[in-house]
Scaffold this active site. Structure first.
Site: not given
Ligand code: FE
Length: 132
Positions: A51, A120, A100, A48
C-alpha cells in the site's frame, strides 16, 4: 493517524507479484540473504510494498547478520500493528502494516540500543523510496 486500506484477496492478487502476495498476504518468509534490499545503504524510507505506507527509515537500518533487512525502530508506532504469532511451534511477534494489514515480518528483543528491538522484515514486503 494512518489511513486504513481494505482490499479483497482477489484485488491483492491482481496488484501484487506472486512472491509479494505469498509474503504479504500469506505470511510466507523469503529465503535469507536473497532480498534485494538487504544490503541497501541508500538514504530513504522503506514502505509497505502493498500500500505504500512509510514504515522504516534508512537511518534505523542495521546489519543483523540474519539475512533479512533489519531495523531497530519504526518511523511511527501507528504505521505498524503488532500481533502474537504462535505458528511453527514458537511464540513470535508479527509485524503487520498499520494501514493495509499486510504481513511484513517479525520483531525480536535482541536488537541494538536505544530500543533493543530488531524488526526483521522481508525485503520483498517493502519498497524503497530514495530520499537523498
Ligand atoms: Fe500496507
Amino acid at each position: 493517524m494512518v489511513k486504513k486500506i481494505e482490499r479483497s484477496e482477489e484485488e491483492w492478487k491482481k496488484i501484487l507479484t506472486p512472491e509479494q502476495y505469498a509474503i504479504l498476504r500469506e505470511k510466507r518468509t523469503e529465503m535469507p540473504f536473497t532480498g534485494k534490499l538487504l544490503a541497501n545503504k541508500e538514504k530513504g524510507t522503506y514502505n509497505c510494498a502493498a500500500c505504500g505506507q512509510e514504515i522504516f527509515a534508512s537511518d534505523k537500518k542495521f546489519d543483523s547478520q540474519s539475512g533479512w533487512p533489519s531495523f531497530y525502530d519504526v518511523i511511527s508506532s501507528d504505521s505498524i500493528e503488532l500481533v502474537d504469532d504462535n505458528s511453527h511451534f514458537m511464540h513470535r511477534i508479527e509485524v503487520l502494516c498499520g494501514s493495509c494489514g499486510s504481513h511484513l515480518g517479525h520483531v525480536f528483543d535482541d536488537g541494538p540500543k536505544p530500543t533493543g528491538k530488531r524488526y526483521c522484515i522481508n525485503s520483498a514486503a517493502m519498497q524503497f523510496e530514495d530520499k537523498e
